[in-house]
Every structure is written in structure tokens, then in C-alpha cells.
Write a protein that holds these residues in place. Structure first.
Motif, short mmCIF file in Angstrom:
data_model
loop_
_atom_site.label_atom_id
_atom_site.label_comp_id
_atom_site.label_asym_id
_atom_site.label_seq_id
_atom_site.Cartn_x
_atom_site.Cartn_y
_atom_site.Cartn_z
N PRO A 107 0.83 -1.41 -0.04
CA PRO A 107 -0.05 -0.11 -0.01
C PRO A 107 0.83 1.21 -0.12
O PRO A 107 0.44 2.40 -0.47
N ASN A 108 2.18 1.24 0.49
CA ASN A 108 2.92 2.51 0.76
C ASN A 108 3.92 2.68 -0.67
O ASN A 108 4.63 3.33 -0.53
N ALA A 109 3.59 1.81 -1.70
CA ALA A 109 4.62 1.83 -2.98
C ALA A 109 3.98 2.74 -3.95
O ALA A 109 2.87 2.68 -4.11
N LYS A 110 4.79 3.77 -4.65
CA LYS A 110 4.46 4.44 -5.56
C LYS A 110 5.30 4.18 -6.81
O LYS A 110 6.40 4.20 -6.68
N TYR A 111 4.73 3.99 -8.05
CA TYR A 111 5.35 3.77 -9.15
C TYR A 111 4.82 4.78 -10.24
O TYR A 111 3.94 4.67 -10.60
#
Length: 85
Positions: free
Chosen positions: A30-34
Motif C-alpha cells: 500500500p505504501n509503494a508508488k510507481y
């Protein structure tokens, strides 16, 4: 965690590779951003070659996973197993 990629395309086409798309398939947290951005340049449109940009995108992610494992003082494989989608 954040992974950003900036790739080039021609002025007349929006061709892009999935540098960050492969990473999002490996580690869904949930705390990953691509993020992926295109830079339009006065060049011919590029095209996929071998391993349609998975090699460069995943290499960057896996290098970061190794650094994170060292910082957390856990086995790199254990970290991957905990985060694997």
C-alpha cells in the motif's frame, strides 16, 4: 517506496516502455508508488528490444530491496518473501 522512470519518445508518437510496471507486479504494497514520465525529444521513436525494459526497471527495484535489507539487518531473500505479491 517510490520508483520513478523518465523515458524518451519522439515528438510525434507516445511510445513508452513499462519500466515501473513490472515492479508493481512483483511487490504490491500500500505504501509503494510507481511513476512513469515521457520526455518528447527530436529523435526517432524508440522500440522494445529484449526483455521489454523489464531488465532495467526490475534491476533498479531489486538493488533498492538489497539496500533496504541491509538497513533493516534482515536476509534479502526474507525481505522479498515478506513483500512478494
Amino acid at each position: 517506496m517510490m520508483q520513478e522512470a523518465i523515458t524518451v519518445t519522439s515528438e510525434y508518437e507516445n511510445f513508452y516502455r513499462q519500466e515501473t510496471g513490472w515492479s508493481g507486479l512483483l511487490y504490491k504494497v500500500p505504501n509503494a508508488k510507481y511513476a512513469h514520465k515521457l520526455a518528447k525529444l527530436d529523435l526517432p521513436t524508440s522500440c522494445d528490444m529484449r526483455a521489454p525494459s523489464a531488465a532495467t526497471g526490475v534491476y533498479a527495484l531489486e538493488s533498492s530491496m538489497d539496500e533496504l535489507a541491509v538497513a533493516l539487518k534482515i536476509d534479502p531473500l526474507e525481505l522479498r518473501l515478506r513483500c512478494y505479491s
